[in-house]
Design a protein around this motif. Structure first.
Motif, PDB file in Angstrom:
ATOM      1  N   PRO A  35     -79.198  58.726  82.137  1.00 32.33           N
ATOM      2  CA  PRO A  35     -79.717  60.081  81.695  1.00 32.33           C
ATOM      3  C   PRO A  35     -78.980  60.784  80.688  1.00 32.33           C
ATOM      4  O   PRO A  35     -77.753  60.768  80.561  1.00 32.33           O
ATOM      5  CB  PRO A  35     -79.445  60.980  83.091  1.00 32.33           C
ATOM      6  N   SER A  36     -79.646  60.892  79.558  1.00 35.27           N
ATOM      7  CA  SER A  36     -79.111  61.500  78.353  1.00 35.27           C
ATOM      8  C   SER A  36     -80.312  62.194  77.509  1.00 35.27           C
ATOM      9  O   SER A  36     -81.326  62.120  77.834  1.00 35.27           O
ATOM     10  CB  SER A  36     -78.339  60.559  77.669  1.00 35.27           C
ATOM     11  N   LYS A  37     -79.700  62.967  76.407  1.00 30.46           N
ATOM     12  CA  LYS A  37     -80.613  63.643  75.619  1.00 30.46           C
ATOM     13  C   LYS A  37     -80.253  63.364  74.061  1.00 30.46           C
ATOM     14  O   LYS A  37     -79.097  63.587  73.759  1.00 30.46           O
ATOM     15  CB  LYS A  37     -80.889  65.048  75.708  1.00 30.46           C
ATOM     16  N   PHE A  38     -81.053  62.674  73.321  1.00 36.51           N
ATOM     17  CA  PHE A  38     -80.502  62.266  72.011  1.00 36.51           C
ATOM     18  C   PHE A  38     -81.606  62.303  71.005  1.00 36.51           C
ATOM     19  O   PHE A  38     -82.727  61.845  71.367  1.00 36.51           O
ATOM     20  CB  PHE A  38     -79.588  61.136  72.050  1.00 36.51           C
ATOM     21  N   PRO A  39     -81.300  62.450  69.669  1.00 35.18           N
ATOM     22  CA  PRO A  39     -82.226  62.251  68.504  1.00 35.18           C
ATOM     23  C   PRO A  39     -82.378  60.778  68.220  1.00 35.18           C
ATOM     24  O   PRO A  39     -81.522  59.928  68.209  1.00 35.18           O
ATOM     25  CB  PRO A  39     -81.826  63.100  67.426  1.00 35.18           C
ATOM     26  N   TRP A  40     -83.566  60.550  67.718  1.00 32.45           N
ATOM     27  CA  TRP A  40     -83.860  59.047  67.343  1.00 32.45           C
ATOM     28  C   TRP A  40     -84.805  58.965  66.097  1.00 32.45           C
ATOM     29  O   TRP A  40     -85.902  59.802  66.243  1.00 32.45           O
ATOM     30  CB  TRP A  40     -84.529  58.138  68.628  1.00 32.45           C
ATOM     31  N   THR A  41     -84.690  58.054  65.118  1.00 35.56           N
ATOM     32  CA  THR A  41     -85.583  57.842  64.347  1.00 35.56           C
ATOM     33  C   THR A  41     -86.229  56.433  64.304  1.00 35.56           C
ATOM     34  O   THR A  41     -85.338  55.588  64.295  1.00 35.56           O
ATOM     35  CB  THR A  41     -85.372  58.179  62.789  1.00 35.56           C
ATOM     36  N   TYR A  42     -87.452  56.195  64.161  1.00 37.74           N
ATOM     37  CA  TYR A  42     -87.939  54.689  64.395  1.00 37.74           C
ATOM     38  C   TYR A  42     -87.989  54.098  62.783  1.00 37.74           C
ATOM     39  O   TYR A  42     -88.928  54.703  62.080  1.00 37.74           O
ATOM     40  CB  TYR A  42     -89.229  54.765  64.943  1.00 37.74           C
ATOM     41  N   THR A  43     -87.076  53.264  62.566  1.00 40.99           N
ATOM     42  CA  THR A  43     -87.161  52.609  61.244  1.00 40.99           C
ATOM     43  C   THR A  43     -88.117  51.748  60.916  1.00 40.99           C
ATOM     44  O   THR A  43     -88.563  50.941  59.737  1.00 40.99           O
ATOM     45  CB  THR A  43     -85.675  52.185  60.725  1.00 40.99           C
ATOM     46  N   ALA A  44     -88.734  51.160  62.145  1.00 40.58           N
ATOM     47  CA  ALA A  44     -89.771  49.994  62.086  1.00 40.58           C
ATOM     48  C   ALA A  44     -90.518  50.415  63.310  1.00 40.58           C
ATOM     49  O   ALA A  44     -90.266  51.170  64.328  1.00 40.58           O
ATOM     50  CB  ALA A  44     -89.045  48.547  62.282  1.00 40.58           C
ATOM     51  N   LYS A  45     -91.720  49.728  63.157  1.00 42.34           N
ATOM     52  CA  LYS A  45     -92.778  50.046  64.556  1.00 42.34           C
ATOM     53  C   LYS A  45     -91.908  49.392  65.727  1.00 42.34           C
ATOM     54  O   LYS A  45     -91.468  48.265  65.671  1.00 42.34           O
ATOM     55  CB  LYS A  45     -94.044  49.372  64.115  1.00 42.34           C
ATOM     56  N   MET A  81     -91.181  57.744  62.768  1.00 41.88           N
ATOM     57  CA  MET A  81     -91.475  58.787  63.814  1.00 41.88           C
ATOM     58  C   MET A  81     -90.079  59.352  64.051  1.00 41.88           C
ATOM     59  O   MET A  81     -89.053  58.531  64.441  1.00 41.88           O
ATOM     60  CB  MET A  81     -91.946  57.936  65.039  1.00 41.88           C
ATOM     61  N   LYS A  82     -89.745  60.579  63.989  1.00 42.24           N
ATOM     62  CA  LYS A  82     -88.557  61.118  64.123  1.00 42.24           C
ATOM     63  C   LYS A  82     -88.617  62.023  65.556  1.00 42.24           C
ATOM     64  O   LYS A  82     -89.620  62.681  65.659  1.00 42.24           O
ATOM     65  CB  LYS A  82     -88.161  62.024  63.093  1.00 42.24           C
ATOM     66  N   CYS A  83     -87.935  61.820  66.628  1.00 41.97           N
ATOM     67  CA  CYS A  83     -88.136  62.562  67.813  1.00 41.97           C
ATOM     68  C   CYS A  83     -86.731  62.727  68.655  1.00 41.97           C
ATOM     69  O   CYS A  83     -85.607  62.232  68.136  1.00 41.97           O
ATOM     70  CB  CYS A  83     -89.129  61.371  68.771  1.00 41.97           C
ATOM     71  N   THR A  84     -87.039  63.240  69.908  1.00 43.49           N
ATOM     72  CA  THR A  84     -85.748  63.458  70.616  1.00 43.49           C
ATOM     73  C   THR A  84     -86.170  62.690  71.925  1.00 43.49           C
ATOM     74  O   THR A  84     -87.241  63.046  72.444  1.00 43.49           O
ATOM     75  CB  THR A  84     -85.310  65.119  70.928  1.00 43.49           C
ATOM     76  N   TRP A  85     -85.383  62.074  72.560  1.00 44.29           N
ATOM     77  CA  TRP A  85     -85.459  61.378  73.777  1.00 44.29           C
ATOM     78  C   TRP A  85     -84.629  62.029  74.854  1.00 44.29           C
ATOM     79  O   TRP A  85     -83.454  62.354  74.605  1.00 44.29           O
ATOM     80  CB  TRP A  85     -84.759  59.855  73.800  1.00 44.29           C
ATOM     81  N   ASP A  86     -85.327  62.692  75.967  1.00 43.63           N
ATOM     82  CA  ASP A  86     -84.926  63.192  76.998  1.00 43.63           C
ATOM     83  C   ASP A  86     -85.078  62.466  78.089  1.00 43.63           C
ATOM     84  O   ASP A  86     -86.235  62.230  78.780  1.00 43.63           O
ATOM     85  CB  ASP A  86     -85.534  64.793  77.149  1.00 43.63           C
ATOM     86  N   VAL A  87     -83.862  61.478  78.672  1.00 47.16           N
ATOM     87  CA  VAL A  87     -83.859  60.718  79.740  1.00 47.16           C
ATOM     88  C   VAL A  87     -83.294  61.256  80.940  1.00 47.16           C
ATOM     89  O   VAL A  87     -82.398  61.630  80.980  1.00 47.16           O
ATOM     90  CB  VAL A  87     -83.077  59.449  79.139  1.00 47.16           C
ATOM     91  N   SER A  88     -84.423  61.494  81.817  1.00 48.21           N
ATOM     92  CA  SER A  88     -84.212  61.949  83.283  1.00 48.21           C
ATOM     93  C   SER A  88     -83.858  61.029  84.163  1.00 48.21           C
ATOM     94  O   SER A  88     -83.106  60.969  85.152  1.00 48.21           O
ATOM     95  CB  SER A  88     -85.386  62.779  83.701  1.00 48.21           C
ATOM     96  N   VAL A  89     -84.592  59.741  84.067  1.00 49.98           N
ATOM     97  CA  VAL A  89     -84.013  58.667  85.043  1.00 49.98           C
ATOM     98  C   VAL A  89     -83.560  57.496  84.124  1.00 49.98           C
ATOM     99  O   VAL A  89     -84.480  57.152  82.927  1.00 49.98           O
ATOM    100  CB  VAL A  89     -85.237  58.332  85.866  1.00 49.98           C
ATOM    101  N   ALA A  90     -82.306  57.007  84.345  1.00 53.32           N
ATOM    102  CA  ALA A  90     -81.762  55.894  83.440  1.00 53.32           C
ATOM    103  C   ALA A  90     -83.001  54.814  83.075  1.00 53.32           C
ATOM    104  O   ALA A  90     -83.916  54.226  83.934  1.00 53.32           O
ATOM    105  CB  ALA A  90     -80.668  55.254  84.356  1.00 53.32           C
ATOM    106  N   VAL A  91     -82.930  54.417  81.792  1.00 55.40           N
ATOM    107  CA  VAL A  91     -83.793  53.559  81.201  1.00 55.40           C
ATOM    108  C   VAL A  91     -83.320  52.037  81.326  1.00 55.40           C
ATOM    109  O   VAL A  91     -82.188  51.661  80.901  1.00 55.40           O
ATOM    110  CB  VAL A  91     -84.076  54.105  79.747  1.00 55.40           C
ATOM    111  N   ASP A  92     -84.196  51.118  81.666  1.00 55.95           N
ATOM    112  CA  ASP A  92     -84.134  49.654  81.236  1.00 55.95           C
ATOM    113  C   ASP A  92     -85.520  49.214  80.452  1.00 55.95           C
ATOM    114  O   ASP A  92     -86.404  49.651  81.258  1.00 55.95           O
ATOM    115  CB  ASP A  92     -83.812  48.795  82.668  1.00 55.95           C
ATOM    116  N   LYS A  93     -85.370  48.590  79.255  1.00 58.06           N
ATOM    117  CA  LYS A  93     -86.706  48.224  78.972  1.00 58.06           C
ATOM    118  C   LYS A  93     -86.692  46.892  78.031  1.00 58.06           C
ATOM    119  O   LYS A  93     -85.446  46.682  77.644  1.00 58.06           O
ATOM    120  CB  LYS A  93     -87.204  49.275  77.899  1.00 58.06           C
TER     121      LYS A  93
END
Length: 98
Positions: A35-45, A81-93
């Motif tokens: 769980p965390s909050k961070f900015p992210w930019t997608y440099t590729a699809k 796409m530029k966005c902020t991820w707000d992770v409330s439950v730990a991610v596994d993908k």
């Protein structure tokens, strides 16, 4: 199986096993975070399939609007796409960049 398209993101809720097999999703690299909050930019699809977790994705320029994704969702994020991820439950993908 419902598909949601918003802010250039495409979210397929509970995709079929045959679709996931056809894309060989289980062979894609894995990534996770607590769980965390961070900015992210997608440099590729990016295409990803969430095995675990819950995230609110806030696209830049859309105020407090967000798209919520969670375990069992197949998601496509557009290049640039530029966005902020707000992770409330730990991610596994599983993910792949195009």
């Amino acid at each position: 199986m419902a598909t949601v398209e918003k802010f250039g993101m495409k979210v397929e809720r509970k995709p079929s096993e045959s679709m996931l097999r056809g894309l060989a999703v289980n062979t894609w690299p894995k990534w996770g975070c607590p769980p965390s909050k961070f900015p992210w930019t997608y440099t590729a699809k990016e295409k990803c399939y969430l095995l675990e977790g819950k995230v609110k994705v806030y696209p830049e320029g859309h105020g407090d609007q967000f798209v919520e994704i969670e375990a069992g969702d197949f998601v496509e994020f557009p290049k640039g796409m530029k966005c902020t991820w707000d992770v409330s439950v730990a991610v596994d993908k599983h993910y792949v960049f195009e």
